[in-house]
Design a protein around this motif. Sequence first.
Motif, mmCIF file in Angstrom:
data_model
loop_
_atom_site.group_PDB
_atom_site.id
_atom_site.type_symbol
_atom_site.label_atom_id
_atom_site.label_comp_id
_atom_site.label_asym_id
_atom_site.label_seq_id
_atom_site.Cartn_x
_atom_site.Cartn_y
_atom_site.Cartn_z
ATOM 1 N N LEU A 53 0.861 -1.185 0.000
ATOM 2 C CA LEU A 53 0.000 0.000 0.000
ATOM 3 C C LEU A 53 0.889 1.223 0.000
ATOM 4 N N ASN A 54 1.442 1.577 -1.150
ATOM 5 C CA ASN A 54 2.268 2.776 -1.061
ATOM 6 C C ASN A 54 1.774 3.944 -1.908
ATOM 7 N N LEU A 55 1.326 3.700 -3.120
ATOM 8 C CA LEU A 55 0.805 4.766 -3.987
ATOM 9 C C LEU A 55 1.827 5.851 -4.315
ATOM 10 N N THR A 56 3.084 5.556 -4.014
ATOM 11 C CA THR A 56 4.152 6.489 -4.354
ATOM 12 C C THR A 56 5.071 5.781 -5.344
ATOM 13 N N PRO A 57 5.398 6.419 -6.450
ATOM 14 C CA PRO A 57 6.238 5.726 -7.423
ATOM 15 C C PRO A 57 7.668 5.590 -6.911
#
Lengths: 268, 268
Positions: A241-245
Amino acid sequence: MKKRVVITNDDGVYSIGLKLLRDSVLELSEAHIIAPETPKSSTGLGLTLHKPLRVMRLKLWGSEPIIAVSGTPSDIIHISIHLLNGKPDLVLSGVNVGDNTSLQVILSSGTVGAAMQAALLGIPSIAFSADVKSPDEFSKREYKKRISAVVKAISSYVLEKGIPKGYDLISVNFPSFIGRKTEVKITKPARIRFAQYTERRVDPQGNPYFWIYGKPTYPENGTDAYVVLVEKNISITPLSLNLTPCSAPKDEVESLRSEAERALSEGS
Amino acid sequence: MKKRVVITNDDGVYSIGLKLLRDSVLELSEAHIIAPETPKSSTGLGLTLHKPLRVMRLKLWGSEPIIAVSGTPSDIIHISIHLLNGKPDLVLSGVNVGDNTSLQVILSSGTVGAAMQAALLGIPSIAFSADVKSPDEFSKREYKKRISAVVKAISSYVLEKGIPKGYDLISVNFPSFIGRKTEVKITKPARIRFAQYTERRVDPQGNPYFWIYGKPTYPENGTDAYVVLVEKNISITPLSLNLTPCSAPKDEVESLRSEAERALSEGS
């Protein structure tokens, strides 16, 4: 002390996929089935905050009661912590009727949503889904036996060692047939699984209504969808669950920011 | 040709946040408000696949009709492509009543969910949310003016140059007050914003029911929640739909896989 596993899904309490999961882990742990009273497909990580929830005990299969909740799979993660008087050691979600491959489907799936909701609270969780059209498929002896063996092995691993380092949860997808030659592969999610359409119809009173629906697209080689739907192998997709590239240039984001700041100061 | 912007939210057609977004971009583009007929908070990327949708034209503010849909914010992305006879150039979602900071909230927010759904279809999209308790706050002249300036600047940037490279969508959160000293910062999402609780109550007939709810937690320094709620600055959070960690050791995942494969072959 026996570990505690909560079993849920988004197909509702009557799906035999719940029993398949419970039977698979009964030797490993206490198994509590707590599931939506009605189907809650495609509810993602949706929560019911505007109305209260009802909880009902049912006897469906065997002697252990199961618990039906009038909410979403994600609601059930919170309710189950209340009912168990603490966090379970593991959440299993599924076995879902229909695969949950691709980001498009993962992000809107109630089954995977429940596992993500658990992961956000630090509870190890695994979503299981199968490329079948009906829960009846889970009654086929060989298919059930093989799914059960994999569910037990993965659950046992996670109960003992936790979710593999660097990840938050695991999503497992079974193909429509599992035989001697079926392999188990680690995959990343495809981006898209369906092309989306809307169909306009007119009801008997002459008023229009709309169906939204998806048509399968051919999946990109090596993705979860490809492994399950084309190769007919079992896919294990560890998710974060990061949603950061991992890497993105900073200059474009910075010029966007500075334009917003300039507009703000000019407007003041 | 004028670009086309679709404006939606999860608070429903009566939220003045929709008008705020429309007024902000009217000089830049055609602006079509297409929003849920009733509030759809916390519906994430949920889709309505089990029943058809109704579409209704309303006149609420000014001369342009707005469109109410009996579905979720994510449904509306698909419906809007149908109604516009093609993809819009940009989707704006919000301005949400309440901030949408932290992964926990981002993943279940209908407002951000609509933007993610658009991003999955390749449509540039921006979610806007504000740390306010009521849509009435959007009527305060200075607050509205400053939000509007930022919405216009960011929308204009994205209409011209697209979402910054390496990202899929942008989520913007406004603090409860915006003044001369308010800064605009680029942030990453906090993990958690609320500690989750369940409260059991008993109805007048003596039957139990349950509320799930969250209590705010103090946010980690430097995150979106910290910038908006503690520093009271504006947060721009560029998001990527990847769900894959940047670096994770392969050995644990591999041993999980091989145990599943061993169980499968022993069971055959």
